[in-house]
Design a protein around this motif. Structure first.
Motif, PDB file in Angstrom:
ATOM      1  N   ASP A   8      13.342  17.964  58.843  1.00 40.53           N
ATOM      2  CA  ASP A   8      12.565  17.179  59.806  1.00 40.53           C
ATOM      3  C   ASP A   8      11.808  18.053  60.792  1.00 40.53           C
ATOM      4  O   ASP A   8      10.932  17.557  61.497  1.00 40.53           O
ATOM      5  N   GLU A   9      12.149  19.330  60.890  1.00 41.09           N
ATOM      6  CA  GLU A   9      11.351  20.223  61.737  1.00 41.09           C
ATOM      7  C   GLU A   9      10.104  20.603  60.949  1.00 41.09           C
ATOM      8  O   GLU A   9      10.171  21.342  59.968  1.00 41.09           O
ATOM      9  N   LEU A  10       8.969  20.058  61.401  1.00 37.31           N
ATOM     10  CA  LEU A  10       7.754  20.130  60.581  1.00 37.31           C
ATOM     11  C   LEU A  10       7.326  21.562  60.295  1.00 37.31           C
ATOM     12  O   LEU A  10       6.907  21.876  59.189  1.00 37.31           O
ATOM     13  N   LEU A  50      18.364  20.847  51.508  1.00 40.85           N
ATOM     14  CA  LEU A  50      18.638  19.654  52.302  1.00 40.85           C
ATOM     15  C   LEU A  50      19.174  20.016  53.677  1.00 40.85           C
ATOM     16  O   LEU A  50      20.270  20.572  53.805  1.00 40.85           O
ATOM     17  N   ASP A  51      18.398  19.691  54.703  1.00 35.76           N
ATOM     18  CA  ASP A  51      18.858  19.914  56.073  1.00 35.76           C
ATOM     19  C   ASP A  51      19.984  18.931  56.382  1.00 35.76           C
ATOM     20  O   ASP A  51      20.010  17.814  55.862  1.00 35.76           O
ATOM     21  N   LEU A  52      20.938  19.359  57.223  1.00 30.54           N
ATOM     22  CA  LEU A  52      22.073  18.487  57.548  1.00 30.54           C
ATOM     23  C   LEU A  52      21.710  17.433  58.588  1.00 30.54           C
ATOM     24  O   LEU A  52      22.012  16.253  58.436  1.00 30.54           O
ATOM     25  N   MET A  53      21.039  17.865  59.669  1.00 32.83           N
ATOM     26  CA  MET A  53      20.703  16.944  60.751  1.00 32.83           C
ATOM     27  C   MET A  53      19.323  16.359  60.505  1.00 32.83           C
ATOM     28  O   MET A  53      18.308  17.041  60.664  1.00 32.83           O
ATOM     29  N   LEU A  54      19.289  15.096  60.096  1.00 35.58           N
ATOM     30  CA  LEU A  54      18.033  14.440  59.733  1.00 35.58           C
ATOM     31  C   LEU A  54      17.985  13.045  60.322  1.00 35.58           C
ATOM     32  O   LEU A  54      19.024  12.413  60.487  1.00 35.58           O
ATOM     33  N   ARG A 100      23.473  28.669  56.908  1.00 38.98           N
ATOM     34  CA  ARG A 100      23.433  28.345  58.330  1.00 38.98           C
ATOM     35  C   ARG A 100      22.125  28.841  58.919  1.00 38.98           C
ATOM     36  O   ARG A 100      21.699  29.964  58.673  1.00 38.98           O
ATOM     37  N   LYS A 101      21.483  27.984  59.710  1.00 42.73           N
ATOM     38  CA  LYS A 101      20.248  28.372  60.403  1.00 42.73           C
ATOM     39  C   LYS A 101      20.574  29.271  61.592  1.00 42.73           C
ATOM     40  O   LYS A 101      21.615  29.045  62.225  1.00 42.73           O
ATOM     41  N   PRO A 102      19.761  30.235  61.950  1.00 45.36           N
ATOM     42  CA  PRO A 102      18.546  30.604  61.213  1.00 45.36           C
ATOM     43  C   PRO A 102      18.904  31.474  60.005  1.00 45.36           C
ATOM     44  O   PRO A 102      19.787  32.306  60.098  1.00 45.36           O
TER      45      PRO A 102
HETATM   46 CA    CA Z   1      17.075  18.907  61.364  1.00 44.80          CA
END
Ligand code: CA
Length: 224
Positions: A8-10, A50-54, A100-102
């Motif tokens: 979701d972070e464009l 797949l990002d976790l927080m969406l 894990r990001k980053p």
């Molecule tokens: Ca996110």
């Protein structure tokens, strides 16, 4: 190779899509979990980042729903949360790997390639008959996304009938293929097991796909 990037972070989504495209991947992007699920179910992807927080559906919900729908596409889960259980949580939900990001783009690429190689080598294709799905790798079965519990013998019988969808197979053939050529018990065991299967894959869903063809054998017919 088709990859679905869900982020979701464009800016990050755009950077990932461009980077992967430069490496020759065909990339589709989704910015929320709901769109991600629909896109993954209806498209054929070789891997999903797949990002976790969406928004709409979390990455873990997307992962769980995809697996429940019989979609076994390898998933790399991206997480920004700091917690020791993140990795275990992601893997429990059916993700194949996590980052894990980053994270470094090079590491993502390496992990993605490792997953794609493993998938190409080891995983037999899903059997599909209408909305019935059987994963030969895990012996799991779903009807319309709903998991069905079967015994190993029932799975073997169902897999044989699904591979022969639309064809009538005799009791004798089924005994040989599912129970083994040296099977010397009453051939009526086939009828008994067909009955078990019907009670699990058809009756709870109010449909009739597993047919007895009198004097000839059995047939799985998913259409109509
Ligand atoms: Ca996110």
């Amino acid at each position: 190779m088709r990859v679905l990037v869900v982020e979701d972070e464009l800016r990050l989504a755009g950077a990932l899509a461009r980077g992967l495209a430069q490496k020759g991947f065909e990339v589709e992007v989704a910015h929320d979990g709901g769109t991600a699920y629909e896109t993954a179910v209806h498209g054929r992807f070789d891997a999903i980042v797949l990002d976790l927080m969406l928004p709409v559906l979390s990455g873990s919900d997307v992962c769980r729903r995809l697996r429940a729908s019989g979609i076994t596409t390898p998933i790399v889960m991206l997480t920004a949360k700091h917690g020791e259980n993140d990795e275990a949580d992601g893997l429990d939900l059916g993700a194949d790997d996590y980052l894990r990001k980053p994270f470094s783009y090079v590491v993502l690429l390496a992990r993605l390639n490792a997953l794609l190689r493993r998938d190409a080598l080891g995983r037999p294709p899903l059997l599909v008959a209408g909305d019935l799905v059987l994963d030969p790798a895990t012996s799991k079965v779903w009807r319309d996304g709903e998991p069905i519990e079967l015994t190993p013998r029932e799975v073997a019988l169902l897999a044989f009938l699904m591979r022969n969808e639309g064809r009538i197979r005799s009791k004798h053939d089924i005994l040989q293929q599912v129970w083994g050529a040296d099977f010397d018990r009453d051939p009526n065991v086939v009828e008994v097991y067909v009955g078990y299967l019907r009670r699990k894959i058809d009756q709870p869903f109010g449909i009739h796909t597993l047919h007895t063809v009198r004097g000839q054998g059995y047939q799985l017919q998913s259409g109509g």
